[in-house]
Scaffold this motif. Structure first.
Motif, PDB file in Angstrom:
ATOM      1  N   MET A 174      45.114  98.845  66.029  1.00 18.44           N
ATOM      2  CA  MET A 174      44.707  97.495  66.417  1.00 18.44           C
ATOM      3  C   MET A 174      45.635  96.440  65.819  1.00 18.44           C
ATOM      4  O   MET A 174      45.245  95.284  65.670  1.00 18.44           O
ATOM      5  N   ILE A 175      46.845  96.826  65.471  1.00 15.80           N
ATOM      6  CA  ILE A 175      47.808  95.876  64.911  1.00 15.80           C
ATOM      7  C   ILE A 175      48.283  94.962  66.037  1.00 15.80           C
ATOM      8  O   ILE A 175      48.696  95.431  67.091  1.00 15.80           O
ATOM      9  N   THR A 176      48.180  93.658  65.797  1.00 13.19           N
ATOM     10  CA  THR A 176      48.627  92.679  66.785  1.00 13.19           C
ATOM     11  C   THR A 176      49.571  91.693  66.115  1.00 13.19           C
ATOM     12  O   THR A 176      49.567  91.549  64.881  1.00 13.19           O
ATOM     13  N   ASP A 177      50.369  91.006  66.930  1.00 12.75           N
ATOM     14  CA  ASP A 177      51.237  89.966  66.377  1.00 12.75           C
ATOM     15  C   ASP A 177      50.399  88.865  65.740  1.00 12.75           C
ATOM     16  O   ASP A 177      50.750  88.327  64.690  1.00 12.75           O
ATOM     17  N   PHE A 178      49.263  88.542  66.350  1.00 14.88           N
ATOM     18  CA  PHE A 178      48.373  87.536  65.788  1.00 14.88           C
ATOM     19  C   PHE A 178      47.867  87.989  64.420  1.00 14.88           C
ATOM     20  O   PHE A 178      47.801  87.196  63.477  1.00 14.88           O
ATOM     21  N   GLY A 179      47.527  89.263  64.302  1.00 18.48           N
ATOM     22  CA  GLY A 179      47.064  89.801  63.027  1.00 18.48           C
ATOM     23  C   GLY A 179      48.142  89.754  61.956  1.00 18.48           C
ATOM     24  O   GLY A 179      47.857  89.523  60.780  1.00 18.48           O
ATOM     25  N   LYS A 180      49.392  89.949  62.370  1.00 16.91           N
ATOM     26  CA  LYS A 180      50.507  89.867  61.422  1.00 16.91           C
ATOM     27  C   LYS A 180      50.696  88.452  60.901  1.00 16.91           C
ATOM     28  O   LYS A 180      51.317  88.250  59.867  1.00 16.91           O
ATOM     29  N   ILE A 181      50.152  87.491  61.616  1.00 20.16           N
ATOM     30  CA  ILE A 181      50.240  86.093  61.183  1.00 20.16           C
ATOM     31  C   ILE A 181      48.981  85.678  60.430  1.00 20.16           C
ATOM     32  O   ILE A 181      49.058  85.116  59.335  1.00 20.16           O
ATOM     33  N   ILE A 182      47.799  85.968  60.997  1.00 16.89           N
ATOM     34  CA  ILE A 182      46.540  85.487  60.414  1.00 16.89           C
ATOM     35  C   ILE A 182      46.220  86.167  59.087  1.00 16.89           C
ATOM     36  O   ILE A 182      45.678  85.530  58.175  1.00 16.89           O
ATOM     37  N   ASP A 183      46.560  87.437  58.924  1.00 10.18           N
ATOM     38  CA  ASP A 183      46.250  88.144  57.679  1.00 10.18           C
ATOM     39  C   ASP A 183      46.985  87.537  56.486  1.00 10.18           C
ATOM     40  O   ASP A 183      46.348  87.201  55.487  1.00 10.18           O
ATOM     41  N   PRO A 184      48.315  87.348  56.555  1.00  7.23           N
ATOM     42  CA  PRO A 184      48.972  86.732  55.399  1.00  7.23           C
ATOM     43  C   PRO A 184      48.563  85.269  55.186  1.00  7.23           C
ATOM     44  O   PRO A 184      48.536  84.803  54.052  1.00  7.23           O
ATOM     45  N   ILE A 185      48.206  84.571  56.271  1.00  5.25           N
ATOM     46  CA  ILE A 185      47.717  83.200  56.100  1.00  5.25           C
ATOM     47  C   ILE A 185      46.405  83.229  55.319  1.00  5.25           C
ATOM     48  O   ILE A 185      46.209  82.435  54.392  1.00  5.25           O
ATOM     49  N   ALA A 186      45.510  84.148  55.681  1.00  8.73           N
ATOM     50  CA  ALA A 186      44.242  84.275  54.956  1.00  8.73           C
ATOM     51  C   ALA A 186      44.501  84.623  53.488  1.00  8.73           C
ATOM     52  O   ALA A 186      43.851  84.076  52.591  1.00  8.73           O
ATOM     53  N   ASP A 187      45.467  85.517  53.241  1.00  8.84           N
ATOM     54  CA  ASP A 187      45.822  85.879  51.863  1.00  8.84           C
ATOM     55  C   ASP A 187      46.302  84.662  51.083  1.00  8.84           C
ATOM     56  O   ASP A 187      45.842  84.398  49.968  1.00  8.84           O
ATOM     57  N   LYS A 188      47.239  83.931  51.661  1.00 14.92           N
ATOM     58  CA  LYS A 188      47.830  82.791  50.952  1.00 14.92           C
ATOM     59  C   LYS A 188      46.817  81.680  50.735  1.00 14.92           C
ATOM     60  O   LYS A 188      46.792  81.051  49.678  1.00 14.92           O
ATOM     61  N   LEU A 189      45.976  81.418  51.737  1.00 17.50           N
ATOM     62  CA  LEU A 189      44.951  80.390  51.565  1.00 17.50           C
ATOM     63  C   LEU A 189      43.963  80.788  50.475  1.00 17.50           C
ATOM     64  O   LEU A 189      43.560  79.955  49.654  1.00 17.50           O
ATOM     65  N   THR A 190      43.583  82.065  50.451  1.00 18.43           N
ATOM     66  CA  THR A 190      42.666  82.546  49.417  1.00 18.43           C
ATOM     67  C   THR A 190      43.313  82.436  48.044  1.00 18.43           C
ATOM     68  O   THR A 190      42.724  81.893  47.104  1.00 18.43           O
ATOM     69  N   GLN A 191      44.520  82.953  47.929  1.00 16.29           N
ATOM     70  CA  GLN A 191      45.206  82.929  46.638  1.00 16.29           C
ATOM     71  C   GLN A 191      45.456  81.502  46.166  1.00 16.29           C
ATOM     72  O   GLN A 191      45.257  81.184  44.983  1.00 16.29           O
ATOM     73  N   GLY A 192      45.877  80.645  47.067  1.00 11.28           N
ATOM     74  CA  GLY A 192      46.121  79.250  46.705  1.00 11.28           C
ATOM     75  C   GLY A 192      44.851  78.544  46.265  1.00 11.28           C
ATOM     76  O   GLY A 192      44.847  77.797  45.279  1.00 11.28           O
ATOM     77  N   THR A 193      43.759  78.784  46.987  1.00  5.78           N
ATOM     78  CA  THR A 193      42.480  78.162  46.633  1.00  5.78           C
ATOM     79  C   THR A 193      42.007  78.638  45.270  1.00  5.78           C
ATOM     80  O   THR A 193      41.544  77.834  44.449  1.00  5.78           O
ATOM     81  N   VAL A 194      42.123  79.932  45.014  1.00  6.91           N
ATOM     82  CA  VAL A 194      41.715  80.460  43.716  1.00  6.91           C
ATOM     83  C   VAL A 194      42.571  79.843  42.614  1.00  6.91           C
ATOM     84  O   VAL A 194      42.050  79.415  41.573  1.00  6.91           O
ATOM     85  N   ALA A 195      43.881  79.757  42.831  1.00  6.72           N
ATOM     86  CA  ALA A 195      44.767  79.166  41.822  1.00  6.72           C
ATOM     87  C   ALA A 195      44.425  77.691  41.575  1.00  6.72           C
ATOM     88  O   ALA A 195      44.398  77.237  40.423  1.00  6.72           O
ATOM     89  N   ILE A 196      44.143  76.949  42.637  1.00  2.00           N
ATOM     90  CA  ILE A 196      43.766  75.532  42.485  1.00  2.00           C
ATOM     91  C   ILE A 196      42.447  75.415  41.729  1.00  2.00           C
ATOM     92  O   ILE A 196      42.322  74.605  40.795  1.00  2.00           O
ATOM     93  N   CYS A 197      41.459  76.219  42.121  1.00  2.00           N
ATOM     94  CA  CYS A 197      40.150  76.165  41.458  1.00  2.00           C
ATOM     95  C   CYS A 197      40.262  76.533  39.985  1.00  2.00           C
ATOM     96  O   CYS A 197      39.651  75.873  39.125  1.00  2.00           O
ATOM     97  N   LEU A 198      41.034  77.554  39.675  1.00  3.03           N
ATOM     98  CA  LEU A 198      41.218  77.928  38.271  1.00  3.03           C
ATOM     99  C   LEU A 198      41.920  76.821  37.504  1.00  3.03           C
ATOM    100  O   LEU A 198      41.582  76.537  36.346  1.00  3.03           O
ATOM    101  N   SER A 199      42.893  76.160  38.136  1.00  2.00           N
ATOM    102  CA  SER A 199      43.613  75.067  37.484  1.00  2.00           C
ATOM    103  C   SER A 199      42.697  73.883  37.206  1.00  2.00           C
ATOM    104  O   SER A 199      42.859  73.181  36.209  1.00  2.00           O
TER     105      SER A 199
END
Length: 163
Positions: free
Chosen positions: A81-106
């Motif tokens: 079920m690998i899609t081009d959209f998935g190749k884009i949305i998955d890393p975006i979800a990762d970066k948004l999550t990681q960035g939000t956690v880093a901001i909240c911790l800061s």
């Protein structure tokens, strides 16, 4: 163009759109969307937490996000079920999550601003590198093993820090 030709054209466009929608909104991509929807819930829970139980709830949300991240990759690969959209949305979800956690911790732990700075610099450099690769004609590939290990380490460290 007569009415039947216009009708056929519209029907063809509608069928293609329906097929594309089914391809885009498969289970792995929906799990990525769920991860994105968990971000503001985590931020609210963590930033308003006052008791140990409330911090555990925020940590549970990060755990849930990490598990959905793992599940979407396994499902996408196993069930093709690998899609081009998935190749884009998955890393975006990762970066948004990681960035939000880093901001909240800061916000809660000022010394974590260093983590936030490193995250911002790393992502900026990766974005520049990605644009250069795309400009050179490179194809979008999925994550490599070291990216997956990095994400697992991130989630483990964040769970320990938050809980």
């Amino acid at each position: 163009m007569d009415d039947s030709a216009v009708h056929d054209e519209i029907a063809t466009v509608a069928e293609v759109s329906l097929l594309d929608t089914k391809k885009i909104w498969n289970i792995p991509n929906l799990l990525s969307l769920i991860r994105i929807l968990l971000i503001p819930i985590f931020a609210y829970c963590y930033l308003t937490a006052e008791t140990a139980k409330e911090y555990y709830v925020a940590a549970f949300i990060i755990l849930l996000s990490g598990l959905t991240d793992m599940a979407d990759g396994i499902i996408a690969r196993h069930f093709h079920m690998i899609t081009d959209f998935g190749k884009i949305i998955d890393p975006i979800a990762d970066k948004l999550t990681q960035g939000t956690v880093a901001i909240c911790l800061s916000i809660r732990i000022p010394a974590m601003a260093v983590l936030l700075s490193i995250f911002i610099i790393k992502e900026f450099l990766m974005m520049i590198g990605g644009f250069r690769l795309l400009r050179g004609g490179a194809k979008i590939d999925g994550a490599r093993w070291f990216g997956k290990v990095s994400t697992v380490i991130f989630y483990v460290v964040m769970l320990i820090t938050i809980a």
